[in-house]
Design a protein around this motif. Sequence first.
Motif, mmCIF file in Angstrom:
data_model
loop_
_atom_site.group_PDB
_atom_site.id
_atom_site.type_symbol
_atom_site.label_atom_id
_atom_site.label_comp_id
_atom_site.label_asym_id
_atom_site.label_seq_id
_atom_site.Cartn_x
_atom_site.Cartn_y
_atom_site.Cartn_z
ATOM 1 N N ILE A 179 -4.395 -3.632 6.782
ATOM 2 C CA ILE A 179 -4.634 -2.819 5.585
ATOM 3 C C ILE A 179 -6.128 -2.757 5.274
ATOM 4 O O ILE A 179 -6.679 -1.693 4.976
ATOM 5 C CB ILE A 179 -3.836 -3.373 4.386
ATOM 6 C CG1 ILE A 179 -2.344 -3.131 4.616
ATOM 7 C CG2 ILE A 179 -4.299 -2.751 3.079
ATOM 8 C CD1 ILE A 179 -1.443 -3.836 3.625
ATOM 9 N N VAL A 182 -8.778 4.798 3.967
ATOM 10 C CA VAL A 182 -7.417 5.060 3.511
ATOM 11 C C VAL A 182 -6.787 3.776 3.007
ATOM 12 O O VAL A 182 -7.163 2.677 3.415
ATOM 13 C CB VAL A 182 -6.529 5.673 4.623
ATOM 14 C CG1 VAL A 182 -7.062 6.999 5.073
ATOM 15 C CG2 VAL A 182 -6.379 4.738 5.793
ATOM 16 N N GLU A 183 -5.824 3.937 2.131
ATOM 17 C CA GLU A 183 -5.111 2.793 1.575
ATOM 18 C C GLU A 183 -3.670 2.831 2.064
ATOM 19 O O GLU A 183 -2.908 3.716 1.687
ATOM 20 C CB GLU A 183 -5.150 2.833 0.044
ATOM 21 C CG GLU A 183 -4.611 1.587 -0.598
ATOM 22 C CD GLU A 183 -4.827 1.577 -2.093
ATOM 23 O OE1 GLU A 183 -3.954 1.037 -2.786
ATOM 24 O OE2 GLU A 183 -5.852 2.091 -2.549
ATOM 25 N N LEU A 184 -3.340 1.910 2.953
ATOM 26 C CA LEU A 184 -1.988 1.838 3.489
ATOM 27 C C LEU A 184 -1.139 0.907 2.647
ATOM 28 O O LEU A 184 -1.604 -0.128 2.194
ATOM 29 C CB LEU A 184 -2.014 1.330 4.930
ATOM 30 C CG LEU A 184 -2.786 2.166 5.937
ATOM 31 C CD1 LEU A 184 -2.775 1.492 7.300
ATOM 32 C CD2 LEU A 184 -2.223 3.571 6.029
ATOM 33 N N ASP A 185 0.123 1.306 2.466
ATOM 34 C CA ASP A 185 1.036 0.436 1.730
ATOM 35 C C ASP A 185 2.362 0.259 2.476
ATOM 36 O O ASP A 185 3.309 -0.284 1.954
ATOM 37 C CB ASP A 185 1.285 0.985 0.329
ATOM 38 C CG ASP A 185 1.893 2.376 0.332
ATOM 39 O OD1 ASP A 185 2.275 2.890 1.409
ATOM 40 O OD2 ASP A 185 1.986 2.974 -0.754
ATOM 41 N N TYR A 186 2.412 0.737 3.717
ATOM 42 C CA TYR A 186 3.586 0.631 4.565
ATOM 43 C C TYR A 186 4.800 1.344 3.990
ATOM 44 O O TYR A 186 5.929 1.055 4.341
ATOM 45 C CB TYR A 186 3.895 -0.831 4.931
ATOM 46 C CG TYR A 186 2.889 -1.337 5.929
ATOM 47 C CD1 TYR A 186 3.104 -1.215 7.284
ATOM 48 C CD2 TYR A 186 1.683 -1.887 5.497
ATOM 49 C CE1 TYR A 186 2.159 -1.632 8.205
ATOM 50 C CE2 TYR A 186 0.737 -2.310 6.417
ATOM 51 C CZ TYR A 186 0.987 -2.176 7.755
ATOM 52 O OH TYR A 186 0.047 -2.596 8.659
ATOM 53 N N SER A 187 4.555 2.331 3.144
ATOM 54 C CA SER A 187 5.622 3.212 2.688
ATOM 55 C C SER A 187 5.775 4.334 3.721
ATOM 56 O O SER A 187 4.945 4.501 4.620
ATOM 57 C CB SER A 187 5.270 3.811 1.324
ATOM 58 O OG SER A 187 4.163 4.692 1.456
ATOM 59 N N SER A 199 2.744 6.587 4.050
ATOM 60 C CA SER A 199 1.520 6.119 4.693
ATOM 61 C C SER A 199 1.612 6.096 6.222
ATOM 62 O O SER A 199 0.616 5.842 6.893
ATOM 63 C CB SER A 199 1.121 4.732 4.171
ATOM 64 O OG SER A 199 2.021 3.746 4.590
ATOM 65 N N MET A 245 -0.778 8.537 7.685
ATOM 66 C CA MET A 245 -2.146 8.026 7.612
ATOM 67 C C MET A 245 -2.396 6.990 8.703
ATOM 68 O O MET A 245 -3.478 6.931 9.264
ATOM 69 C CB MET A 245 -2.433 7.431 6.237
ATOM 70 C CG MET A 245 -2.574 8.460 5.148
ATOM 71 S SD MET A 245 -3.131 7.747 3.590
ATOM 72 C CE MET A 245 -1.666 6.897 3.053
#
Length: 67
Positions: free
Chosen positions: A16, A25-30, A33, A36
Amino acid sequence: MAADRNELQATVQEAIELAGKMCGVELDYSLGSIGMLDAVLGAVHDQREDLGWDDDMLWSLAYKFGP
């Protein structure tokens, strides 16, 4: 078992942070994302020579994003 979980969490956190530093970029594993993530890996692959990364380093990065 707890050590494995802690190691996995540390790997995910590192991934992350790398995505943020390298691609902004901001990954949140949703699900949102995932696109991304593909862009991050593609950008790193395209910049691998400028970064001085070899195939082993790219595989290591891909692993970090895989868990």
